[in-house]
Write a protein that holds these residues in place. Structure first.
Motif, short mmCIF file in Angstrom:
data_model
loop_
_atom_site.label_atom_id
_atom_site.label_comp_id
_atom_site.label_asym_id
_atom_site.label_seq_id
_atom_site.Cartn_x
_atom_site.Cartn_y
_atom_site.Cartn_z
N SER A 1 -4.64 10.67 4.63
CA SER A 1 -5.63 11.50 5.34
C SER A 1 -6.39 12.39 4.37
O SER A 1 -7.61 12.59 4.52
N ALA A 2 -5.70 12.92 3.36
CA ALA A 2 -6.36 13.78 2.39
C ALA A 2 -7.39 13.00 1.59
O ALA A 2 -8.51 13.48 1.36
N LEU A 3 -7.05 11.80 1.17
CA LEU A 3 -8.01 10.99 0.41
C LEU A 3 -9.20 10.61 1.28
O LEU A 3 -10.33 10.51 0.79
N TRP A 4 -8.96 10.41 2.55
CA TRP A 4 -10.03 10.07 3.50
C TRP A 4 -10.94 11.27 3.75
O TRP A 4 -12.17 11.18 3.62
N HIS A 5 -10.36 12.40 4.14
CA HIS A 5 -11.14 13.55 4.58
C HIS A 5 -11.64 14.41 3.41
O HIS A 5 -12.78 14.90 3.45
N GLU A 6 -10.81 14.63 2.40
CA GLU A 6 -11.19 15.54 1.33
C GLU A 6 -12.10 14.88 0.30
O GLU A 6 -12.99 15.52 -0.25
N LEU A 7 -11.86 13.59 0.03
CA LEU A 7 -12.68 12.88 -0.96
C LEU A 7 -13.67 11.90 -0.34
O LEU A 7 -14.55 11.40 -1.03
N GLY A 8 -13.50 11.62 0.95
CA GLY A 8 -14.41 10.68 1.60
C GLY A 8 -14.14 9.24 1.22
O GLY A 8 -15.05 8.38 1.30
N LEU A 9 -12.89 8.91 0.83
CA LEU A 9 -12.55 7.55 0.43
C LEU A 9 -12.09 6.72 1.63
O LEU A 9 -11.52 7.26 2.59
N GLY A 10 -12.29 5.42 1.56
CA GLY A 10 -11.88 4.53 2.63
C GLY A 10 -10.49 3.98 2.43
O GLY A 10 -9.85 4.19 1.38
N HIS A 11 -9.99 3.30 3.45
CA HIS A 11 -8.69 2.63 3.39
C HIS A 11 -8.90 1.15 3.69
O HIS A 11 -9.85 0.77 4.35
N ASP A 12 -7.96 0.35 3.23
CA ASP A 12 -8.01 -1.07 3.58
C ASP A 12 -6.60 -1.64 3.53
O ASP A 12 -5.71 -1.10 2.86
N MET A 13 -6.41 -2.74 4.26
CA MET A 13 -5.15 -3.47 4.24
C MET A 13 -5.37 -4.79 3.53
O MET A 13 -6.44 -5.38 3.64
N SER A 14 -4.36 -5.24 2.82
CA SER A 14 -4.43 -6.59 2.27
C SER A 14 -3.88 -7.56 3.31
O SER A 14 -3.54 -7.17 4.43
N CYS A 15 -3.75 -8.81 2.94
CA CYS A 15 -3.23 -9.80 3.88
C CYS A 15 -1.70 -9.90 3.82
O CYS A 15 -1.11 -10.81 4.41
N ASP A 16 -1.07 -8.96 3.11
CA ASP A 16 0.38 -8.95 2.99
C ASP A 16 1.02 -7.95 3.95
O ASP A 16 0.35 -7.06 4.46
N VAL A 17 2.32 -8.10 4.14
CA VAL A 17 3.08 -7.18 4.98
C VAL A 17 4.19 -6.55 4.15
O VAL A 17 4.58 -7.06 3.11
N ALA A 18 4.67 -5.41 4.63
CA ALA A 18 5.83 -4.75 4.04
C ALA A 18 7.03 -5.10 4.91
O ALA A 18 7.17 -4.57 6.03
N ARG A 19 7.88 -5.98 4.42
CA ARG A 19 9.01 -6.46 5.22
C ARG A 19 10.13 -5.42 5.22
O ARG A 19 10.74 -5.16 4.19
N ASN A 20 10.38 -4.84 6.39
CA ASN A 20 11.40 -3.81 6.55
C ASN A 20 12.72 -4.43 6.99
O ASN A 20 12.78 -5.05 8.06
N ALA A 21 13.76 -4.24 6.20
CA ALA A 21 15.08 -4.69 6.60
C ALA A 21 15.70 -3.65 7.52
O ALA A 21 15.95 -2.52 7.11
N VAL A 22 15.93 -4.01 8.77
CA VAL A 22 16.49 -3.08 9.76
C VAL A 22 17.99 -3.31 9.83
O VAL A 22 18.44 -4.39 10.19
N GLY A 23 18.75 -2.29 9.49
CA GLY A 23 20.21 -2.40 9.49
C GLY A 23 20.82 -2.14 10.85
O GLY A 23 20.22 -2.42 11.89
N ASP A 24 22.00 -1.55 10.85
CA ASP A 24 22.79 -1.35 12.06
C ASP A 24 22.25 -0.15 12.83
O ASP A 24 22.62 0.99 12.57
N MET A 25 21.39 -0.40 13.79
CA MET A 25 20.74 0.66 14.56
C MET A 25 21.11 0.54 16.03
O MET A 25 20.82 -0.47 16.67
N SER A 26 21.74 1.57 16.57
CA SER A 26 22.03 1.58 17.99
C SER A 26 20.78 1.97 18.77
O SER A 26 19.79 2.41 18.19
N VAL A 27 20.85 1.85 20.09
CA VAL A 27 19.72 2.26 20.92
C VAL A 27 19.47 3.76 20.78
O VAL A 27 18.32 4.22 20.72
N LEU A 28 20.57 4.55 20.67
CA LEU A 28 20.40 5.99 20.48
C LEU A 28 19.73 6.29 19.14
O LEU A 28 18.92 7.20 19.03
#
Length: 460
Positions: free
Chosen positions: A279-306
């Motif tokens: 947000s700071a780079l966007w608002h303070e400097l006026g820079l844009g954002h972009d996504m590449s065609c890749d994903v960040a694969r998150n390994a989800v471990g032992d997570m209960s509903v709680l």
């Protein structure tokens, strides 16, 4: 004095019309995310930078903050050793030399001796309340290159990810001109379950469908900054000019900067430092954002509903103090509430029975979400897991409103085993750390933190 029948009819007509119109707008927005996901993520071409000479490409410093033995840690970290990019270094950032993650790091450094990798030990260095920022500071200060790639420890990436991201952040002179210089390249999280717990499946369904769809749509429309910092590239020279105040720098185009403390240390006061940096780079400097065609694969471990509920409550509370208006309307973007409102509106306007509209609504909503998931993963949900995934998706949809309701009335969150009071603009201060039971966990400050998807040393 009660309103006359004509006024009541006008009010009902207005509410019904708004409900249906909002449904059309929201569904169109979801389709934007679905179509954009198809266009962006279903083809991942190899970057020419992958095989270029090291002297001809920008250098990159990869910073990986570590804390304990996260799920899938070896494979996550190994994915940065095997990047198809000729000029990068890796910093593995830990708070102390006894961290369990270092045994994995040393094994990988021995396996890939040709990679410029080193360990950066913070030794209690503190620049703010955010432990991740404190952890990163030593590596940040020692980084040899201007381009930084901050990559969480629970993330695994494709070997071509870095080259494709640098293509966007530092395009060649022959590339088409953009309205704004790109200041951040980020990657959409894609969850995958490693431990078979119900909460893990719900988290997977959430990140791979609704979250991804809205995240991609918002970044496609690009009216404001929206970044989840599991995997982000930006320039150190840009970060050293901003402070998180989000006040526009008048002479930003000519190299101006904010007064006072700047750079990564200035973001140690925020819990969601990744979002605030973007947000700071966007608002303070006026820079844009972009996504590449890749994903960040998150390994989800032992997570209960709680655990899942506590995690979602935490981040809703943080967002509430950063983007209040968007957080307040969040329930009206969820399939259950918007579906019932549209069903009531259509019944009033057209006489269409609710029981006919709702099944079609949920089916179409589900199909769009499944298509987004297939685009990100590169394949549909496997047939033997499809009903399990759909069940987790349905539970996520049903939990959305109760989670939001619980989150909106509180200001305390738990992260990494510590409790924080969330203040204006997403800044935090430490709160008391007394342990709480099941009800406490439901309200967002439970016995264990799942921000890094169950570090092994914190499992009960």
């Amino acid at each position: 004095m009660s309103a006359d029948p004509q006024s009541r009819d006008i009010l009902r007509l207005s509410l019904a019309s708004v409900s249906v119109a909002w449904y059309v707008i929201l569904f169109t927005f979801g389709l934007i995310g679905c179509i954009a996901a198809r266009k962006r993520f279903r083809l991942r071409p190899r970057s020419p930078l992958s095989s270029a000479p090291a002297s001809s490409v920008p250098g990159v410093s990869i910073l990986r903050p570590l804390k304990g033995l996260d799920t899938n840690l070896y494979e996550n970290l190994e994915s940065t050793f095997i990047q198809e990019y000729p000029n990068y270094e890796i910093f593995f950032c830990v708070d102390d030399e006894d961290d369990q993650a270092l045994s994995v790091v040393r094994d990988l450094m021995a396996k890939y001796p040709h990679v410029n990798a080193r360990i950066a030990i913070g030794r209690g260095l503190t620049v703010g309340v955010n432990p991740k920022v404190n952890n990163l500071m030593t590596g940040y200060r020692e980084a040899a290159h201007d381009i930084l790639w901050v990559l969480d420890s629970n993330v695994m990436v494709d070997r071509g990810t870095l080259a494709r991201a640098v293509d966007i952040l530092s395009p060649p002179p022959s590339a088409p001109a953009r309205p704004r210089r790109i200041g951040v390249v980020h990657h959409v999280p894609l969850a995958w379950v490693t431990n078979y717990a119900l909460g893990s499946y719900v988290e997977e369904a959430f990140l791979n469908t609704n979250h991804a769809k809205m995240y991609i749509a918002i970044n496609t429309v690009a009216v404001d900054s929206c970044v989840v910092g599991k995997s982000c590239l930006y320039r150190k020279s840009d970060l050293e000019r901003v402070d998180g105040s989000l006040r526009r720098i008048p002479d930003a185009a000519s190299g101006g900067c904010q007064p006072g403390e700047r750079g990564l240390a200035a973001f140690g006061r925020f819990l969601a430092e990744d979002n605030m940096i973007a947000s700071a780079l966007w608002h303070e400097l006026g820079l844009g954002h972009d996504m590449s065609c890749d994903v960040a694969r998150n390994a989800v471990g032992d997570m209960s509903v709680l655990d899942y509920v506590a995690r979602r409550i935490r981040w809703v509370r943080v967002r509430k103090h950063m983007v209040l208006a968007a957080t307040l309307v969040e329930p009206l973007t969820e399939s259950v509430l918007v579906g019932f409102l549209a069903a009531a509106g259509l019944k009033y306007l057209t006489g269409l029975p609710v029981f006919l509209f709702l099944p079609v609504h949920f089916l179409v909503w589900l199909l769009v979400d499944l298509d987004v998931c297939a685009s990100l993963a590169g394949h549909p949900v496997p047939a033997d897991k499809r009903w399990q995934f759909i069940g987790a998706w349905a539970l996520r949809e049903l939990l959305a409103l109760p989670i939001w309701t619980a989150a909106i009335v509180g200001n305390e969150v738990e992260w990494r085993g510590k409790r924080y009071q969330v203040m204006q603009n997403g800044e935090v201060q430490k709160a008391g750390n007394e342990r709480r039971g099941v009800l406490g966990r439901l309200w967002g400050f439970g016995r264990k933190s799942t921000d890094y998807y169950e570090p092994l040393e914190m499992r009960d």
